[in-house]
Design an enzyme around this catalytic site. Structure first.
Site, short mmCIF file in Angstrom:
data_model
loop_
_atom_site.label_atom_id
_atom_site.label_comp_id
_atom_site.label_asym_id
_atom_site.label_seq_id
_atom_site.Cartn_x
_atom_site.Cartn_y
_atom_site.Cartn_z
N SER A 136 0.88 -1.30 0.00
CA SER A 136 0.08 0.02 -0.15
C SER A 136 0.94 1.29 0.09
CB SER A 136 -0.87 -0.22 1.16
OG SER A 136 -1.97 0.96 1.29
N HIS A 180 -3.02 -1.77 -3.95
CA HIS A 180 -4.64 -1.76 -4.12
C HIS A 180 -5.12 -0.28 -3.97
CE1 HIS A 180 -5.00 -1.26 0.76
NE2 HIS A 180 -4.02 -0.50 0.33
#
Length: 186
Positions: free
Chosen positions: A89, A114
């Site tokens: 992330s 993501h």
């Protein structure tokens, strides 16, 4: 193909290279320490020739990550990024900001990309303002991926930012331009 990374801690001069281990969540406090290290190095009388930022992170605050990304990109001293364990992330966003040609992963690193995660509450007009911030952040993420990898926005959205989490091996990350090399620490 994997090769060994020879990181020599014994140097001719203590100022040839500097190392910093960023291990844990990305937040204002963790980023502040890294920003101070980069600033201190850049403004030192005798500057190191290379900064080595070793990252192990499950992710965290994307705004804090972008603050560090801006500092990395603005550093007069090249910043090599070394990912090990997990870079996920916001941690991945920081990792790919490293100097092109100097972004290395260890062979057992897990990589997660993501879509931006967020939650909001409040009155209707406040939620519309939050949606605008969400859109701006997603635009920044796509632009950062494009700049650091050279892949198209369509591929970024389909491969790196689809609706579900995307876990990558170091080899897959290299094919996508997220890293430049995969090496074992030695």
């Amino acid at each position: 193909m994997m090769t060994k990374m020879n990181v020599k801690l014994e140097q001719k001069s203590p100022l040839e290279q500097s190392f910093y281990l960023m291990m844990g969540d990305v937040n204002v406090e963790s980023v502040k320490a890294v920003v101070e290290w980069i600033f201190d190095s850049n403004f030192a009388e005798e500057r190191p020739k290379l900064l080595n930022l070793i990252i192990t992170s499950p992710g965290g605050d994307l705004n804090a990550a972008f603050a560090l990304i801006d500092v990395i990109k603005g550093s007069a001293i090249p910043v090599r990024t070394i990912g090990l364990g997990q870079i996920a992330s916001a941690g991945l966003m920081i990792f790919i900001a490293g100097q092109k040609g100097m972004r290395m992963l260890t062979p057992n690193t897990s990589i997660l990309s993501h879509q931006y995660s967020w939650g909001a509450f409040g009155k209707e007009h406040e939620l519309f303002a939050t949606i605008k911030e969400f859109d701006l952040t997603t635009t920044k993420m796509v632009a950062h991926y494009k700049k650091c990898t050279g892949i198209t926005e369509k591929k970024i959205r389909n491969v790196l930012l689809p609706p579900q989490d995307v876990w990558l091996s170091p080899q897959e990350a290299k094919k996508l331009g997220l890293c430049d090399d995969i090496k074992e620490l030695s």
